[in-house]
Structure formats: C-alpha cells, structure tokens
Design a protein around this motif. Structure first.
Motif, PDB file in Angstrom:
ATOM      1  N   ASP A 274       1.126  -0.973  -0.043  1.00  0.00           N
ATOM      2  CA  ASP A 274       0.388   0.122   0.119  1.00  0.00           C
ATOM      3  C   ASP A 274       0.817   1.735   0.037  1.00  0.00           C
ATOM      4  O   ASP A 274       0.357   2.043  -0.443  1.00  0.00           O
ATOM      5  N   ALA A 275       1.600   1.522   0.197  1.00  0.00           N
ATOM      6  CA  ALA A 275       2.879   2.490   0.718  1.00  0.00           C
ATOM      7  C   ALA A 275       4.551   1.727   0.586  1.00  0.00           C
ATOM      8  O   ALA A 275       4.889   0.598   1.315  1.00  0.00           O
ATOM      9  N   VAL A 276       4.886   2.648   0.178  1.00  0.00           N
ATOM     10  CA  VAL A 276       6.696   2.412   0.493  1.00  0.00           C
ATOM     11  C   VAL A 276       6.916   3.381   0.426  1.00  0.00           C
ATOM     12  O   VAL A 276       7.347   5.466   0.869  1.00  0.00           O
ATOM     13  N   VAL A 277       7.610   3.710   2.526  1.00  0.00           N
ATOM     14  CA  VAL A 277       8.877   4.533   2.869  1.00  0.00           C
ATOM     15  C   VAL A 277      10.651   4.164   1.709  1.00  0.00           C
ATOM     16  O   VAL A 277      11.215   3.086   2.299  1.00  0.00           O
ATOM     17  N   LEU A 278      11.271   4.880   1.216  1.00  0.00           N
ATOM     18  CA  LEU A 278      11.890   5.107   0.322  1.00  0.00           C
ATOM     19  C   LEU A 278      13.283   5.960   1.017  1.00  0.00           C
ATOM     20  O   LEU A 278      13.913   7.081   1.063  1.00  0.00           O
ATOM     21  N   ALA A 279      14.579   4.495   1.892  1.00  0.00           N
ATOM     22  CA  ALA A 279      14.779   5.120   2.668  1.00  0.00           C
ATOM     23  C   ALA A 279      16.600   4.805   2.382  1.00  0.00           C
ATOM     24  O   ALA A 279      17.082   4.577   2.915  1.00  0.00           O
ATOM     25  N   VAL A 280      17.196   4.860   1.263  1.00  0.00           N
ATOM     26  CA  VAL A 280      18.514   4.565   0.186  1.00  0.00           C
ATOM     27  C   VAL A 280      19.203   6.221  -0.074  1.00  0.00           C
ATOM     28  O   VAL A 280      18.368   7.506  -0.694  1.00  0.00           O
ATOM     29  N   PRO A 281      20.045   6.268   0.336  1.00  0.00           N
ATOM     30  CA  PRO A 281      20.672   7.170  -1.027  1.00  0.00           C
ATOM     31  C   PRO A 281      20.229   7.701  -2.189  1.00  0.00           C
ATOM     32  O   PRO A 281      19.539   7.219  -3.117  1.00  0.00           O
ATOM     33  N   LEU A 289      12.886   6.102  -8.684  1.00  0.00           N
ATOM     34  CA  LEU A 289      12.027   7.478  -8.560  1.00  0.00           C
ATOM     35  C   LEU A 289      11.215   8.010 -10.219  1.00  0.00           C
ATOM     36  O   LEU A 289      10.866   8.510 -10.974  1.00  0.00           O
ATOM     37  N   ALA A 290      12.525   6.978 -11.143  1.00  0.00           N
ATOM     38  CA  ALA A 290      12.868   7.036 -12.293  1.00  0.00           C
ATOM     39  C   ALA A 290      11.326   7.217 -12.936  1.00  0.00           C
ATOM     40  O   ALA A 290      11.055   7.774 -14.143  1.00  0.00           O
ATOM     41  N   GLY A 291      10.769   6.054 -13.388  1.00  0.00           N
ATOM     42  CA  GLY A 291       9.493   5.670 -13.651  1.00  0.00           C
ATOM     43  C   GLY A 291       8.316   6.590 -13.162  1.00  0.00           C
ATOM     44  O   GLY A 291       8.023   7.459 -13.804  1.00  0.00           O
ATOM     45  N   PRO A 292       8.040   6.808 -12.236  1.00  0.00           N
ATOM     46  CA  PRO A 292       6.967   6.882 -11.010  1.00  0.00           C
ATOM     47  C   PRO A 292       6.852   7.873 -11.580  1.00  0.00           C
ATOM     48  O   PRO A 292       5.516   8.806 -11.424  1.00  0.00           O
ATOM     49  N   ALA A 293       8.357   9.086 -10.957  1.00  0.00           N
ATOM     50  CA  ALA A 293       8.101  10.224 -11.392  1.00  0.00           C
ATOM     51  C   ALA A 293       9.816  11.000 -11.377  1.00  0.00           C
ATOM     52  O   ALA A 293      10.297  11.054 -10.710  1.00  0.00           O
ATOM     53  N   PRO A 294       9.371  10.872 -13.164  1.00  0.00           N
ATOM     54  CA  PRO A 294      11.391  11.659 -13.513  1.00  0.00           C
ATOM     55  C   PRO A 294      11.792  12.705 -12.995  1.00  0.00           C
ATOM     56  O   PRO A 294      12.628  12.908 -12.907  1.00  0.00           O
ATOM     57  N   ARG A 428       4.680  14.045  -3.128  1.00  0.00           N
ATOM     58  CA  ARG A 428       3.601  14.618  -2.240  1.00  0.00           C
ATOM     59  C   ARG A 428       2.247  14.356  -2.903  1.00  0.00           C
ATOM     60  O   ARG A 428       1.089  13.493  -2.736  1.00  0.00           O
ATOM     61  N   ALA A 429       2.775  15.317  -3.646  1.00  0.00           N
ATOM     62  CA  ALA A 429       0.792  16.093  -5.027  1.00  0.00           C
ATOM     63  C   ALA A 429       0.971  14.345  -5.766  1.00  0.00           C
ATOM     64  O   ALA A 429       0.002  14.253  -5.846  1.00  0.00           O
ATOM     65  N   ALA A 430       1.866  13.739  -6.646  1.00  0.00           N
ATOM     66  CA  ALA A 430       2.007  12.827  -7.137  1.00  0.00           C
ATOM     67  C   ALA A 430       1.255  12.148  -6.817  1.00  0.00           C
ATOM     68  O   ALA A 430       0.479  10.586  -7.332  1.00  0.00           O
ATOM     69  N   HIS A 431       2.558  11.149  -6.177  1.00  0.00           N
ATOM     70  CA  HIS A 431       2.433   9.527  -5.159  1.00  0.00           C
ATOM     71  C   HIS A 431       2.417  10.024  -3.505  1.00  0.00           C
ATOM     72  O   HIS A 431       3.732  10.416  -2.655  1.00  0.00           O
ATOM     73  N   PRO A 432       1.366  10.629  -2.842  1.00  0.00           N
ATOM     74  CA  PRO A 432       1.191  10.321  -1.021  1.00  0.00           C
ATOM     75  C   PRO A 432       1.701   8.949  -0.708  1.00  0.00           C
ATOM     76  O   PRO A 432       1.954   9.276   1.048  1.00  0.00           O
ATOM     77  N   THR A 433       1.828   8.163  -1.402  1.00  0.00           N
ATOM     78  CA  THR A 433       2.423   7.031  -0.094  1.00  0.00           C
ATOM     79  C   THR A 433       3.098   6.514  -0.695  1.00  0.00           C
ATOM     80  O   THR A 433       3.819   5.472  -0.494  1.00  0.00           O
ATOM     81  N   LEU A 434       4.402   7.121  -1.347  1.00  0.00           N
ATOM     82  CA  LEU A 434       5.897   7.384  -1.508  1.00  0.00           C
ATOM     83  C   LEU A 434       6.590   8.193  -0.604  1.00  0.00           C
ATOM     84  O   LEU A 434       6.141   9.225  -1.707  1.00  0.00           O
ATOM     85  N   VAL A 435       7.133   7.774   0.279  1.00  0.00           N
ATOM     86  CA  VAL A 435       7.644   9.379   0.844  1.00  0.00           C
ATOM     87  C   VAL A 435       9.465   8.820   1.231  1.00  0.00           C
ATOM     88  O   VAL A 435       9.925   7.992   1.325  1.00  0.00           O
ATOM     89  N   LEU A 436      10.202   9.898   0.764  1.00  0.00           N
ATOM     90  CA  LEU A 436      11.491   9.462   1.140  1.00  0.00           C
ATOM     91  C   LEU A 436      12.170   9.706   2.545  1.00  0.00           C
ATOM     92  O   LEU A 436      11.835  10.848   3.416  1.00  0.00           O
TER      93      LEU A 436
END
Length: 469
Positions: A274-281, A289-294, A428-436
């Motif tokens: 349902d959601a992703v925390v992206l905690a990588v460099p 992110l290149a695919g969903p949010a270039p 946040r506007a495009a994909h609120p369930t994907l957070v850096l």
C-alpha cells in the motif's frame, strides 16, 4: 472489513528502521511492515565490529544528545523507546586538536562548527582578517538566499579562519570543503541568524544563544556495547519482516498502491504493497523514482556524495596525548583528515593492558583516487602520518581494520534545501504513499536520520488514512 496495511521500507539503515518502529507504534494493529535491504547487513553506516577482542565502531561513532532547540535528540528518544537509555555513555575526554604546521594545537572554544563568535579566542590558531566583519546596515544573507559556508566566512574573517578552522570541522563531518557546502543545510542555526544579524560575529553569538546548553551537559553519546545494538533493538521492536540481500529494482504504481520488483533480473519477485518508505541514498532513489516520478528523480539525483575509508588500529601501549582526537586542514597535505583516540575519548573502551584503539578517516570529496590504494598501503600511510603528527614513532599495530564507505557522505551544494523541498512537494502531490527518508537528504548524523525516518512514517500513516490506535 479493511485489510491490514502493507508497508515496504526500502533500505535497512537507521532511517528505515526508525520508520519501521514508528509505523509499528502508530499505524493500525496488524500492519505488515517489510524491510528490504540490498546488502546482507542492516544498519547502513552504523556498524559495530571487533578489533583485538573488543567491540569498535567501523562506521558512525556517536550521536548528539540534544537537537538544535535544546530538546532531547531523536536518537536519545529512540534509544529510550527501545529500552537502551541506560546503555548511553559519554566521552570522558572532550578536548580535540587541530594539526597546524605539522603539530597539534587545541581547538579553541566559542566557535560554531569552527566559525568564531570571539575572534580573540581563535587567534592562536588562525588570524582573522582585520576589520572585515563590519556592519553594512543589512543582514548578512537575504531572506531566501543560500551561500557556501566558505564564501560567507572568507568575506568576513579571511582565508585562515576558513582553512584552519571551518574547513577541517566541516571536513570531519562531511568529507567536503567549506567553499562547496551550503550554509542553510550544514549550519541551519547560523543561516537563521545570518538573515537577521549584520555581522558574522553577531550571527554566531545569536545562534549560540538560541540553543543554550547547561554547563557540563554532555554533547555526544554512544551505546556501551556498540551502536549496532540500536539496530538490533529497532528490528525487534518494529516486528518487521526483514529481507536481506533483497534489491528492490523497480517501483510501479498500481492505482491502489505500489508493486515492487525485487531480486535478480532473471527471477524477480513482484510484491504489492500500500505504501513505500524509500530510505536509500540519492542515486538508487533516483533510479527507483525515474519511472513513477522522473522530475523528482532528477532533483533527488543531483545530490552528490563523498567516499571515505576508516582505518582503525590496535596499538600496544602508545604514548598518546590526553585528547579525544584531532582534525587536519587540507592545507597540511596529509592523507588523514581526522583521527579519534577511541580508548582515550571513551572511558568504557579503556583496557587494563594499555592497548589503544585509534581510528583515522581518509578521503575528501574530489580525492577518491587516494582511496584506490590497497588496504595495507592505506594502513601504513595512516600509521606513518599519525607518528609524524604525534612527534613519536608509534608501535606496530597488533590488529587493524580498513572499512571503506563508498558514496557515504552527502555534499550539500548551496540551494540543496530548496531543491529537496520542491522534490518532496512534487512527490507528495503525485504519489502521497511514496515518501523519501534519511540517506542524507536532511543532513547527517544519527538524530537527523532517525527524525527523517519517523517523519516519513507519519506521512505514510496520514496518507493511508490515519492511525487506528
């Protein structure tokens, strides 16, 4: 009946694990949390090893006890949450030195990351420019501006203060140079006061006054037994499923959440969450992110990193000064940029046999070629330079370790904070369930990473509909 939330945390460093703990504490009961770590080791830059039969840090060494407001830092709060507060210990020797003209001089007090609030106190180390820090009738920095730390300090105090004080202090933290590093990101307290004060001395004093510290209160802490105990406790408290050696290669929006492509190209596993925390460099984050949010990927990917090597030695009964360590200006021409006398600085590490643990940090941004040397060559150079700085031949080590951290320390160019804010707003506007989270976006240090991970978890909870607790 609503199905339990499924949240993926990509990255098993302290930011990702702090996010997992906060999710467990605040998300609805039954939330499924899975941590994906590309390597076989959790903890990121927190890594406790062993040298000469004793635990020693091969990565981050300590954490700040207080945040910029003077409140308990996020690292201390997490340790308390995990039942580790009683394991926090503090340095028994706090005085460090600078290498100046080949010898050691105590770091003068009253500075803010090397920027002086009293020019007389630093005169023995660096001669400030005469009458350059004048009141021009307006704030040092505009309301929305960012500058390099080096440019601001050079214009007010001259070259020596930058090269002998500020540069080695920032170099010890970021492995970078003051002339390239953002004031807003690396010294936010000074940036705030510089938007009001008309002199740099005034700005430093105002920043120091804004975050008072009780006399004698410890600045730094670590955990007896090693910082890896923080990682182990966080994993347990989070109740997360941990997948090591699990590279997430692609993120695809599904309409109701995300599909992760995990594992080797020839035999990938597809996982829906349902959601992703992206905690990588930044670089691996940008690839995902290149695919969903270039556009966001381009902004995130602009962050660069420096590589370093940490050379740790166990020395039999050396004659070390009563110092926590020293910092080296780049003008000294040494490979070492900083050294820590572990068994002098930390009382809990002292040994009855007199064996000393000494660690040196090697590598600055733009000097990665030096890190191509073999381990034995690096260790021999460090041993030789330590002997030269201390003015006495050191005994041969009885044990040693070289830890290389490729792309470990972020290099925050001026304007970084605005670029990151714009990227996060767009994401946040495009994909609120994907957070850096973490990984150097918000600054360095364990408290910053912990707070970043916890904030990301709270954003995920809000995006999914709030806590049911």
């Amino acid at each position: 009946m609503r199905q339990p939330w499924r949240v993926a945390v990509v990255g098993g460093g302290i930011a990702g694990l702090a996010a997992a703990v906060r999710l467990r504490d605040s998300a609805p009961a039954g939330t499924e949390i899975t941590v994906y770590e590309q390597s076989g080791v959790l903890g990121g830059k927190l890594r406790t090893g062993e040298l000469a039969g004793q635990p020693v840090e091969f990565g981050a060494e300590s954490f700040l006890m207080r945040d910029p407001t003077g409140a308990e830092s996020a690292a201390v709060a997490l340790a308390r949450r995990l039942g580790l507060a009683e394991k926090i210990v503090h340095p028994t020797v706090g005085q460090a030195a600078l290498v100046i003209d080949g010898g050691l001089r105590p770091i003068p007090g009253g500075t803010l990351v090397g920027v002086p609030g009293d020019l007389d106190r630093v005169a023995a180390v660096a001669r400030p420019a005469a009458d350059a820090d004048t009141d021009g009738g307006r704030p040092l920095v505009g309301p929305d501006a960012d500058v390099s730390v080096g440019a601001l300090v050079r214009s007010r105090f001259g070259n020596e203060v930058v090269e002998r004080l500020v540069d080695p202090m920032l170099g010890g933290v970021y492995a970078g140079r003051a002339d390239d590093l953002s004031l807003v990101t690396t010294m936010p307290a000074l940036a705030r006061t510089a938007r009001v004060e008309h002199t740099l001395v005034g700005a430093v004093r105002a920043a120091q006054a804004a975050a008072p510290r009780a006399p004698g209160a410890p600045v730094f802490g670590t955990l007896a037994g090693g910082l890896s105990t923080l990682i182990e406790a966080a994993v347990t408290a989070s109740g997360a499923t941990v997948r090591r050696d699990a590279a997430v290669r692609e993120l695809t929006p599904t309409g109701t959440g995300w599909r992760l492509t995990v594992g080797p190209t020839r035999d990938p596993q597809l996982v829906d969450v349902d959601a992703v925390v992206l905690a990588v460099p930044a670089r691996p984050a940008a690839r995902l992110l290149a695919g969903p949010a270039p556009a966001v990927a381009a902004g995130v990917g602009a962050l660069d990193y420096a590589s370093v090597a940490l050379v740790t030695m166990a020395l039999p009964q050396p004659r070390l000064p009563e110092l926590s360590g020293f910092l080296v200006p780049s003008t000294e021409g040494l490979l070492i940029k900083a050294a820590t006398f572990f068994t002098t600085k930390w009382g809990h590490l002292r040994r009855p046999d007199g064996l000393a643990l000494v660690r040196a940090s090697v590598g600055r941004y733009g000097e990665e070629a030096h890190l191509q040397r073999p381990d034995a060559d690096l260790a021999a150079t460090v041993h030789r330079e330590l002997s030269a700085v201390l003015g006495t031949p050191l005994p041969a080590p009885v044990d040693g370790h070289v830890q290389r951290w490729g792309g470990a320390l972020p290099q925050y160019a001026p304007g970084h904070a605005d670029r990151l804010a714009a990227a996060r707003t767009a994401l946040r506007a495009a994909h609120p369930t994907l957070v850096l989270a973490g990984a150097g976006y918000d600054g360095v240090g364990i408290p910053v990473c912990v707070r970043s991970g916890e904030t990301a978890a709270e954003e995920i909870i809000t995006a999914l509909g709030g806590s049911a607790r």
